[in-house]
Design a protein around this motif. Structure first.
Motif, short mmCIF file in Angstrom:
data_model
loop_
_atom_site.label_atom_id
_atom_site.label_comp_id
_atom_site.label_asym_id
_atom_site.label_seq_id
_atom_site.Cartn_x
_atom_site.Cartn_y
_atom_site.Cartn_z
N LYS A 1 0.84 -1.19 0.00
CA LYS A 1 0.00 0.00 0.00
C LYS A 1 0.88 1.25 0.00
O LYS A 1 1.87 1.31 0.73
CB LYS A 1 -0.92 0.02 1.22
CG LYS A 1 -1.77 -1.22 1.42
CD LYS A 1 -2.65 -1.05 2.64
CE LYS A 1 -3.42 -2.31 2.98
NZ LYS A 1 -2.55 -3.39 3.47
N PRO B 1 1.33 5.27 0.91
CA PRO B 1 0.75 6.19 1.90
C PRO B 1 -0.26 7.12 1.24
O PRO B 1 -0.03 7.60 0.13
CB PRO B 1 1.97 6.97 2.41
CG PRO B 1 3.15 6.16 2.03
CD PRO B 1 2.78 5.44 0.77
N THR C 1 -5.16 1.89 1.24
CA THR C 1 -4.70 2.05 2.62
C THR C 1 -5.84 2.54 3.52
O THR C 1 -6.11 1.96 4.58
CB THR C 1 -3.53 3.05 2.69
OG1 THR C 1 -2.43 2.54 1.92
CG2 THR C 1 -3.07 3.26 4.12
#
Length: 379
Positions: A95, A97, A109
């Motif tokens: 993932k 950020p 995320t």
């Protein structure tokens, strides 16, 4: 016999068709589980796109169905257990950020944090979800404000957790969520208008003004007076057909689908109408005109999904018989003919691009729920 055009089939309105919604719901769940089980292998080929596409979106469907059908078992397992099984795939996914430009409903995320928070009941996920508010709402990054990739989608994640944790009496988590919601709403409202996405003024539910207004109002109704003029001006962008302009300046009147056009406007306007009493008559007329166009041009030839297909368009139809009539064009018999080549594609199982979205529509029909878009205005 219906005749085929480039984007839709002519609506054969006599007689009105219907099918067994509960049976179709179970068949839909079976197709998801059979062709896209909760495993990650070369043959399943899952991709991860938050609540828009991928296993986290399927997990969210099962979670919401577990609240609608608390006693229903599917293949000797509770719907909540199936939610956990699909959610587990995301724990191993890579993932990125979140950022101010990638924080909407399709962000894996944020979606995985929000769904984990409500499925597992672990408030640490709420804290992590809220911790991204400072990045998403950074005053130095203009970012995006729309639903699919921007702050309006982040508002949905926050609203989801607030609803579930408020029901559970978790006051500390609710306070965190309320703070993040206020910060996000304030950031959206501080941005210069018209809101743009990739330099274009979109108006629809996925990328545009009506989707942003809907999420802001459902998150903080006190903003309604400040958005009334904007909403009124957006409703002026309605074609004579009843459809709505997808972006400005207007182009051709072609896209009659949730993400761009009348269906997304109808779904949004129905939710926010109570907060704009002075616009009630204008909203009602706009909705009726749009529904007439959807009835005429809404049986799309694209795969019958929520984003750009029959499932999403059906949710814009108020009349239960009209709703059931549209859904009958995506029953199992029809799907067996059109989905053979795509059913093992991850998008074909997902919430806004495939089978999970159809399952939601069948559940709405079966339980006679308010006709709302899951992960949009269903809370």
């Amino acid at each position: 016999m219906a005749t085929t055009t480039s984007r839709y089939i002519d609506n054969p309105t006599e007689p009105l068709r219907s099918v067994d919604a509960h049976r179709e719901l179970l068949a839909s769940l079976d197709r998801i589980n059979t062709h896209n089980p909760p495993v990650q292998t070369c043959s399943t080929g899952w991709s991860f796109g938050g609540l828009y596409t991928g296993p986290t979106s399927v997990a969210y469907l099962f979670f919401q169905l577990s609240r609608i059908y608390p006693d229903l078992e599917f293949k000797q397992q509770s719907l909540l257990e199936w939610a956990k099984a699909y959610l587990n795939l995301g724990t191993r996914a890579k993932k990125r950020p979140p950022s101010a430009n990638h924080c909407g409903i399709s962000d894996e995320t944020l979606a995985h944090l929000a769904v984990s928070a409500v499925v597992l009941g672990d408030s640490s996920f709420v804290k992590k979800l809220c911790s991204y508010s400072s990045i998403i709402n950074s005053p130095s990054d203009a970012g995006s404000n729309e639903w699919l990739y921007g702050r309006a989608g982040y508002l949905y994640f926050l609203r989801l957790c607030r609803k579930v944790y408020d029901e559970g009496g978790h006051t500390a988590s609710v306070a965190l969520l309320d703070k993040a919601i206020k910060t996000t709403v304030d950031r959206i409202m501080s941005m210069p208008q018209p809101w743009l996405w990739h330099g274009t003024q979109y108006l629809g539910a996925a990328h545009g003004t009506i989707g942003i207004i809907c999420q802001v109002i459902l998150s903080d109704p006190s903003t309604a007076p400040n958005l009334e003029n904007l909403l009124s001006s957006v409703m002026e962008q309605q074609f004579e057909s009843g459809n709505f302009v997808s972006s400005y300046p207007p182009r051709s009147d072609r896209l009659v689908q949730f993400c761009h056009g009348g269906p997304g406007f109808v779904v949004s306007l129905r939710s926010i109408m109570p907060y704009f009493p002075s616009l009630k008559d204008k909203i009602q007329k706009a909705v009726l005109d749009a529904q007439s166009d959807i009835w005429n041009r809404g049986l799309l030839t694209k795969e019958p999904c929520l984003c750009h297909g029959i499932a999403g368009n059906a949710l814009a139809l108020e009349d239960d018989q009209h709703f059931a009539h549209f859904l009958s064009f995506m029953d199992s018999e029809t799907l067996e003919k059109v989905l053979e080549s795509t059913r093992r594609n991850a998008d074909a199982a997902s919430l806004y691009t495939g089978e999970a979205g159809r399952a939601w529509a069948w559940a709405v029909a079966d339980r006679r729920l308010p006709k709302a878009g899951i992960a949009f205005n269903d809370l």
